[in-house]
Design an enzyme around this catalytic site. Structure first.
Site, PDB file in Angstrom:
ATOM      1  N   ALA A  27      44.850  45.913   0.402  1.00  0.00           N
ATOM      2  CA  ALA A  27      44.007  45.133  -0.947  1.00  0.00           C
ATOM      3  C   ALA A  27      44.149  45.426  -2.242  1.00  0.00           C
ATOM      4  O   ALA A  27      44.066  46.802  -2.305  1.00  0.00           O
ATOM      5  CB  ALA A  27      42.145  44.728  -1.250  1.00  0.00           C
ATOM      6  N   LYS A  44      39.110  40.699  -5.134  1.00  0.00           N
ATOM      7  CA  LYS A  44      39.856  41.835  -4.071  1.00  0.00           C
ATOM      8  C   LYS A  44      41.273  40.742  -3.693  1.00  0.00           C
ATOM      9  O   LYS A  44      40.162  40.066  -2.413  1.00  0.00           O
ATOM     10  CB  LYS A  44      39.222  42.073  -3.517  1.00  0.00           C
ATOM     11  CG  LYS A  44      39.530  42.857  -2.675  1.00  0.00           C
ATOM     12  CD  LYS A  44      38.501  44.310  -2.097  1.00  0.00           C
ATOM     13  CE  LYS A  44      38.455  45.185  -1.102  1.00  0.00           C
ATOM     14  NZ  LYS A  44      37.714  45.767  -0.119  1.00  0.00           N
ATOM     15  N   ASP A 165      33.689  54.185   4.004  1.00  0.00           N
ATOM     16  CA  ASP A 165      34.721  55.021   3.457  1.00  0.00           C
ATOM     17  C   ASP A 165      33.897  56.168   1.947  1.00  0.00           C
ATOM     18  O   ASP A 165      33.800  56.006   0.645  1.00  0.00           O
ATOM     19  CB  ASP A 165      35.814  54.526   2.144  1.00  0.00           C
ATOM     20  CG  ASP A 165      36.468  55.415   1.594  1.00  0.00           C
ATOM     21  OD1 ASP A 165      36.401  56.724   1.904  1.00  0.00           O
ATOM     22  OD2 ASP A 165      37.182  54.145   0.558  1.00  0.00           O
TER      23      ASP A 165
END
Lengths: 278, 234
Positions: A27, A44, A165
């Protein structure tokens, strides 16, 4: 990926073009405004991947975009601090997220660890009394920040979400509203000062839920912590004692956290991947 | 400003608001907020009969939380119109549908649309800056002033808050205090009725403990509502 043009309506030339912030594998993230000129947002955009079959590509884009939007909205419903979803179009591939004003925890560590020796960081308050007060102040602020990180991650895991993440760049410190006014609000879109915050007060806010999953098991939670631990130790080698504080507070933040911490020890022994395949 | 100070009727000063959404500035929104509405039945009838002169989004303002709540619905409706994805008759009915928490159009109109009993009304007209010169701020303003019997208020958060029915809004979007009762896995069953406080923030160390202020609660509710609206139809 090279240059990409944004989909309608963000391609509309009569409004100021969104500014590209980062370009990841999946992205592109832009800074722009949404709904009103004084509402900053992170846009995004997942552009079409020409190397994938078009039908598969659309389906994957939709799936991933909606997964992120659902997880963020679930988090807000449950009181976890993260960006709200302002709007989305899964056919076009964009999602508009609330802009989080502040600094990454990475930046905070950079600034506040600078000049502190490893033993200074670890030393207890008693020993600290002999040191000059500015360092003692810094240290106590850092420990308090770590406690907030532990609580934020604990709360996330408690509601059955893992981030996927979890790095010090995906954790933000959002200064209290009173400090944000003037600092940022005077000029919407102005970047916060580059050298980090003056003090470490404020909320810890989780960002970038692109890889987050729900319906998780302790293994997933432990891996989340392991990834964060590695992020700490790789960028801030002196911060090890600080991470212990993150884990300590995490362990007390919800029922079941202790089990995850035990699981973390197993993950440390063998690394992030459970199966040896792939 | 002769005699201005003793006038009670703020509609003398209020006006229909023109709002241009970023990136959708070709579609200006003309918005009127009315309290003390007296002719809801008449307005609703025009809508049901499909009277072209009354092509508006007619919204019960008690179901509205904030300016952004309204603008998010308008953005979604216009964007879906531009992509040929309208689920309802036109962009105006689509705004009402966009406010809904699920895909049911009838429910959306029952919960957010004007009813005969409506006394607080939000009217939206979507204009067309480039081609449709017939619809202007002045034309909308004149038409609404002539046909809506109510007190026109400036369209802002303060006035919306004064009209919103928080308990109803919480119910419509299934926002309960039990959803986020705080830290430590304590689900406070006693609070599940959501009688006083809605969304609760996690009691993060950096923030203050305890219940949210009304303003903080609205911010949290807005985030959940906008997210819910954005994912509708997925």
């Amino acid at each position: 990926m090279t240059s990409h043009s944004l989909p309608a309506p963000f391609s509309n030339a009569s409004s100021a073009a969104p500014a590209l912030l980062t370009q990841g594998a999946e992205a592109l993230v832009y800074k722009t405004v949404f709904l009103s000129a004084d509402t900053p947002c992170a846009l995004k955009y997942r552009p079409p991947k020409t190397w994938r079959h078009p039908i598969l590509d659309r389906r994957l884009t939709k799936q991933r975009l909606l997964s992120e939007a659902r997880t963020l909205t679930k988090c807000r419903r449950e009181g976890v601090k993260c960006p709200g979803v302002l709007g989305a179009d899964w056919d076009a591939g964009w999602i508009a997220l609330e802009w989080i004003e502040g600094y990454t925890i990475r930046k905070c560590l950079d600034k506040f660890l600078h000049g502190l020796e490893a033993e200074d960081i670890a030393s207890t308050n008693k020993e600290a009394e002999n040191k000059d007060s500015e360092e003692a102040q810094k240290r106590s602020e850092l420990w308090d920040l770590m406690a907030r990180v532990g609580r934020a991650v604990g709360r996330l895991h408690e509601i059955g979400v893992v981030h996927g993440d979890l790095t010090t760049s995906n954790l933000m410190l959002r200064p209290p509203q009173s400090l944000r006014e003037g600092a940022f609000d005077a000029e919407p879109g102005a970047a916060p000062s580059n050298d980090g915050p003056e003090d470490l007060s404020g909320d810890v806010v989780l960002i970038d839920f692109g890889l987050a999953i729900q319906l998780v098991q302790d293994e997933d939670r432990a891996v989340d912590l392991y990834v964060l631990e590695r992020a700490f130790s790789s960028t801030h080698p002196t911060a090890e004692p600080l991470f212990k504080e993150v884990l300590r507070v995490y362990g007390e933040s919800y029922k079941g956290a202790k089990v995850v911490l035990r699981r973390l020890e197993e993950v440390r022994m063998r690394g992030r991947k459970k199966s040896m395949i792939g | 400003m002769e005699g201005a100070s003793d006038r009670q009727d703020t509609s003398v000063y209020a006006d229909i608001e023109t709002i241009r959404l970023p990136f959708l500035d070709d579609y200006p929104l003309y918005i009127g907020l009315f309290s003390h509405l007296k002719n809801a039945t008449f307005l609703r009838k025009q809508l049901l009969e499909g009277n072209q002169d009354f092509e508006y989004a007619l919204i019960d303002a008690t179901s509205i939380l904030s300016v952004k709540h309204v603008l998010a619905a308008a953005f979604r409706a216009i964007n879906d119109m531009l992509h040929g994805r309208l689920r309802s008759r036109n962009v105006h009915s689509e705004i009402v549908y966009s406010l809904g928490a699920n895909n049911n159009i009838t429910d959306a109109f029952r919960h957010f649309g004007i009813l005969d009993s409506t006394t607080a009304l939000l009217v939206i007209k979507v204009g067309r800056a480039s081609s449709d010169a017939a619809v202007t701020h002045d034309s909308v303003s004149a038409h609404l002033r002539a046909n809506v019997e109510g007190q026109l208020l400036p369209f802002n958060d303060e006035n919306i808050v004064g009209l919103s029915d928080m308990a109803k809004i919480r119910k419509l979007y299934k926002i309960t205090s039990a959803d986020a009762a705080g830290k430590g896995g304590k689900k406070k069953g006693a609070r599940a009725d959501g009688a006083t406080n809605g969304v609760k923030a996690a009691l993060d160390g950096g923030g203050k403990g305890g219940p949210l202020t009304a303003q903080e609660e609205r911010v949290e509710m807005e985030a959940v509502i906008l997210g819910t609206m954005a994912m509708k139809g997925s």
